[in-house]
Design an enzyme around this catalytic site. Structure first.
Site, mmCIF file in Angstrom:
data_model
loop_
_atom_site.group_PDB
_atom_site.id
_atom_site.type_symbol
_atom_site.label_atom_id
_atom_site.label_comp_id
_atom_site.label_asym_id
_atom_site.label_seq_id
_atom_site.Cartn_x
_atom_site.Cartn_y
_atom_site.Cartn_z
ATOM 1 N N SER A 120 -3.203 -2.478 6.836
ATOM 2 C CA SER A 120 -3.601 -1.976 5.524
ATOM 3 C C SER A 120 -4.103 -0.540 5.650
ATOM 4 O O SER A 120 -3.364 0.342 6.083
ATOM 5 C CB SER A 120 -4.653 -2.907 4.899
ATOM 6 N N HIS A 159 -3.261 -5.337 -2.322
ATOM 7 C CA HIS A 159 -1.840 -5.494 -1.978
ATOM 8 C C HIS A 159 -1.084 -6.468 -2.876
ATOM 9 O O HIS A 159 -0.114 -7.092 -2.433
ATOM 10 C CB HIS A 159 -1.685 -5.890 -0.504
#
Length: 318
Positions: free
Chosen positions: A91, A200
């Protein structure tokens, strides 16, 4: 055997992170100062002293995690650690990979991820979004559970962390329904995580679109070490290609299990986790038995990793 290096994402932060090395290593102090200057407030003090509530605000967490990862990279280089053949970041950790590959200036990365965190926090009012972990179901079963639980809202798999370990995110009510569905489907564990921003998933598309001008303005250059990217589990050489995979990054799933498998298939036998914890090392053990993991976060762990890699190199000599 090749060496890989990975950089953790949100969740690896803690008050007092890298305090020992901050006291002993000038490169860590310099890194904290550079980040603080980029943000025009004392991020280093927040990382070292808290308060925890402020450190855990997404717009502070993301630059703190990035700063910790880059600081550990600099310690590794200063101690003569071998250069990795591949990099990857989980991430927001992908931006640490870009910095360490000399593809993005550190100060610019710090400013960008702070903006990224702020837009993410603003996109979904507190309490309306949630993140949860499901353990013991395969990816297809998790997808089916989410599809049934959505009922017109958003809930989907967002982090494919390891076989049988998937993180989901979306609207709070939909995530709660998915957790119940996962338990009924036979999950070993299905639990909420202390993350208020539904990372996400489709709810992050709006902040992703807000970030497009900043992504297009990033002073990117070709990476000096190949990076495996979250969005497509591929390495990219050109600036245009890298910019293209960064544009959907914030609302696309993190394919971490495939990333570690890619490293193993590329010949990586040792993996350094550069940051404030050892979460990615634990995941790697579940993904590939062929990779030995070495998290670095203090003096002792750096010495241990250097010794292990030195022994491995001697063992590989004819």
């Amino acid at each position: 055997m090749k060496l890989g290096m990975v950089f953790p994402g949100q969740g690896s932060q803690s008050v007092g992170m890298l305090a020992q090395l901050h006291a002993s290593e000038s490169c860590v102090r310099t890194t904290f100062e550079e980040a603080s200057n980029a943000l025009a407030f004392d991020l280093g003090k927040l990382m070292l002293e808290g308060p925890e509530l402020d450190l855990n605000r997404t717009y502070n967490t993301q630059p703190a995690v990035l700063t910790g990862a880059v600081a550990m990279w600099r310690v590794w280089c200063a101690r003569g650690g071998p250069r990795p053949a591949l990099l990857a970041g989980h991430s927001v950790g992908e931006f640490a990979a870009l910095v360490c590959a000399e593809a993005l200036p550190f100060a610019e990365a710090v400013s960008f991820v702070a903006e990224r965190g702020r837009y993410m926090q603003e996109a979904v009012p507190e309490g309306e979004g949630a993140v949860a972990a499901i353990l013991g179901l395969d990816d297809g079963a998790v997808a089916a559970v989410c599809e049934e639980a959505a009922q017109g809202e958003v809930v989907c798999a967002v982090n494919y962390n390891a076989p049988g370990q998937v993180v989901i995110a979306g609207h709070t009510a939909a995530v709660e329904r998915a957790l119940q569905g996962a338990k009924e489907a036979g999950a070993k564990k299905a639990m909420m995580l202390p993350v208020s921003v539904p990372v996400h998933c489709e709810l992050m598309r709006a902040p992703g679109e807000r970030l497009l001008p900043s992504i297009d303005a990033l002073n990117l250059s070709a990476p000096q070490i190949p990076i495996i990217h979250n969005v497509d589990v591929k390495t990219h050489v050109t600036v245009d290609e890298i910019r293209a995979v960064l544009r959907p990054h914030v609302f696309s799933p993190v394919h971490w299990a495939r990333t570690v498998q890619h490293m193993a298939e590329a010949g990586v036998g040792n993996m350094i986790e550069s940051g404030a914890g050892r979460v990615l090392s634990g995941l790697a053990k579940r993904i590939s038995r062929s990779i030995a993991t070495h998290p670095i976060f203090d003096d002792a762990s750096v010495d241990k990793a250097l010794a292990a890699l030195g022994s491995a190199a001697k063992g590989a000599m004819p």
